[in-house]
Design an enzyme around this catalytic site. Structure first.
Site, mmCIF file in Angstrom:
data_model
loop_
_atom_site.group_PDB
_atom_site.id
_atom_site.type_symbol
_atom_site.label_atom_id
_atom_site.label_comp_id
_atom_site.label_asym_id
_atom_site.label_seq_id
_atom_site.Cartn_x
_atom_site.Cartn_y
_atom_site.Cartn_z
ATOM 1 N N HIS A 64 -40.570 61.467 6.163
ATOM 2 C CA HIS A 64 -40.336 61.007 4.916
ATOM 3 C C HIS A 64 -40.338 62.242 3.843
ATOM 4 O O HIS A 64 -41.322 62.904 4.079
ATOM 5 C CB HIS A 64 -41.325 60.090 4.390
ATOM 6 C CG HIS A 64 -41.318 58.764 5.168
ATOM 7 N ND1 HIS A 64 -40.196 57.773 4.848
ATOM 8 C CD2 HIS A 64 -41.996 58.210 5.978
ATOM 9 C CE1 HIS A 64 -40.594 56.785 5.610
ATOM 10 N NE2 HIS A 64 -41.378 57.096 6.500
ATOM 11 N N ARG A 325 -49.535 48.155 11.618
ATOM 12 C CA ARG A 325 -49.930 49.223 10.648
ATOM 13 C C ARG A 325 -51.121 48.789 9.971
ATOM 14 O O ARG A 325 -51.418 47.504 10.048
ATOM 15 C CB ARG A 325 -49.105 49.407 9.536
ATOM 16 C CG ARG A 325 -47.577 50.079 9.799
ATOM 17 C CD ARG A 325 -46.489 49.007 10.121
ATOM 18 N NE ARG A 325 -45.794 48.510 8.896
ATOM 19 C CZ ARG A 325 -44.997 47.647 8.788
ATOM 20 N NH1 ARG A 325 -44.647 47.008 9.904
ATOM 21 N NH2 ARG A 325 -44.504 47.109 7.529
#
Length: 474
Positions: A64, A325
């Site tokens: 990212h 996550r």
């Protein structure tokens, strides 16, 4: 260097460390690597039988830019810095990265209205190269998109990366630089003390002056072992579909939705292995082991994928998987130093943790100094160059010079993924050899293709069971 998987841990002075890092995912391994630059006694401790065996192995594998992080947060800063550091490290260490760029696609007027705000947010995060695309421009960029797309925000710099190689590179470099790696070594009790904390594991007791919690999904539980109750981890399951390599020509960019409250939403992205990935879902659960997929979840993904890229549903699905996550109810990392305990918690590391890993490691070194660590002078790390798993880069089965030197690199065992006997042999004799067939797949891609090991499984297993004894790995 020492890698242990079985048997009792060292005793006496051999069990005394300056810093123990608990959790050998991508973040814990990065922290151990950073510490290895200094003349310290370091241990990296992991409950599983391999590094990168939790959240780090099952994610969307995106490097990212941090364009959409909440400006001013610790996450925004560390993702931005981590993108720079990991991009450079990947070139140095041979980690495959493909800079595809991303498109945030708007499918309704509300989403289209949000695109300029996202561009402004990206600029506040230091990302000034985004560009708004009209519907006709978007169709040129992605001709296979489904009908109804109203426009997009183009985000150059977003890339796909190999998450398996990244974690393994960090851990390998740490071990080669003197870090002890103890696998199958779950910490069951932590007893703070002075000058040493005592960590009671299933394989024995370790003592350490300073302690780092990089336990991912279990960071809150480990905090509780040392008397901290600062946050709770809620496992957020993300189910994903992996489509066959014949689908690769359908998509040119990482296709992102306009973000929602539970994360970045369902995306379609190429992988460095030549496949196309659809997902993830976002399901908050109670069970931190619930990594199974569901018919409902996969059906929902197919429905959304069919709208984004209709032709994708005509392609074969190679694999389905799910990852968890570490959600904590806060849109930022939960990284904190506790000087009185000589202890650092590295929690709440969300899907951006892969990108931010090297920056997180540098940040944690500063926090350890606040806890009293004098790291001493810096020294060079042992060099590392990882085997390439990416399709955009030379693979061994096509390397005539390598095959001439060692014919086993021309002997294909896994035909779906073009994995050779030489690659499997090299993985089995590497610094951190795989603890099982899944670990071997993450090092070579063997058994990871469209037949999922139905053709090559017996031969791969036989090679694994014939592996040489690993020096230093007990």
């Amino acid at each position: 260097m020492s890698v242990t998987r079985t048997g009792p841990l060292p005793t006496g002075e051999a069990a005394e460390y300056d810093v123990v890092v608990v959790g050998a995912g991508v973040v814990g391994s990065a922290i151990a690597r950073a510490l290895a630059r200094h003349p310290l006694r370091i241990a990296l401790v992991e409950a599983a039988n391999d590094v990168g065996d939790g959240t780090s192995k099952a994610n969307t594998a995106i490097l990212h830019t941090g364009f959409d992080a909440a400006p001013g947060t610790l996450e925004a800063r560390l993702v931005r810095e981590g993108h720079r550091l990991l991009s450079a490290y990947a070139r140095e260490a041979g980690i495959p990265v493909e800079p595809l760029g991303a498109l945030l696609v708007a499918w309704d007027e509300e989403q289209r209205a949000a695109l300029p705000r996202l561009a402004e947010k990206a600029e506040r995060n230091g990302h000034r190269t985004t560009r708004l695309l009209s519907a006709p421009e978007l169709a040129v960029h992605e001709p296979h998109l489904g009908p109804g797309a109203l426009g997009a925000l183009e985000v150059p710099g977003e890339s796909v990366i190999c998450p398996w190689t990244t974690t393994l590179a960090y851990a390998t470099q740490a071990v080669r630089s003197g870090v002890d790696l103890h696998l199958n070594c779950r910490v069951e009790k932590a007893r703070p003390g002075d000058p040493y904390h005592r960590l009671v594991t299933r394989r024995g007791v370790l003592r350490t002056r300073l302690l780092v919690n990089a336990c991912g999904l279990h960071a809150d539980a480990f905090d509780a072992l040392v008397g901290r109750e600062d946050f709770t981890v809620t496992p957020r399951r993300g189910q994903l579909l992996v489509f066959d390599k014949f689908a690769r020509d359908l998509v040119r960019h990482i296709l992102l939705p306009v973000p929602g409250p539970l994360g970045k939403g369902v995306l379609i992205s190429p992988t460095v292995y030549g496949n196309v990935m659809l997902g993830p879902t976002a399901e908050d659960l109670d069970d931190k082991t619930a990594t199974g997929t569901t018919a409902e979840g996969l059906a929902g993904l197919r429905e959304q994928g069919g709208r984004i890229l209709p032709a994708l549903l005509d392609e074969e699905v190679t694999a389905v998987y799910a990852g968890l996550r570490a959600a904590t109810g806060q849109e930022d990392y939960r990284i904190a130093a506790h000087p009185g305990l000589r202890y650092v918690t590295v929690g709440g590391i969300r899907s951006t943790g892969l990108t931010a890993s090297l920056a997180i490691a540098e940040h944690v070194l500063g926090l350890l100094a606040d806890c009293g660590l004098d790291p001493g002078p810096s020294r060079p790390l042992a060099p590392v160059r990882m085997p390439n798993l990416g399709e955009a880069f030379p693979r061994p089965y096509r390397d005539a010079e390598l095959i001439a030197r060692d014919p086993e690199f021309g002997m294909i065992v896994c035909h779906c993924e073009r994995v050779t006997r030489g690659e499997i042999r090299a993985a089995l004799g590497s610094t951190i050899p795989p603890g099982g067939l899944d670990g071997l797949r993450r090092r070579t891609r063997a058994r990871g293709g469209r037949c999922q090991g139905n053709h090559c499984g017996a031969e791969v297993r036989a090679l694994f069971e014939e592996r040489p004894y690993e020096e230093g790995a007990r």
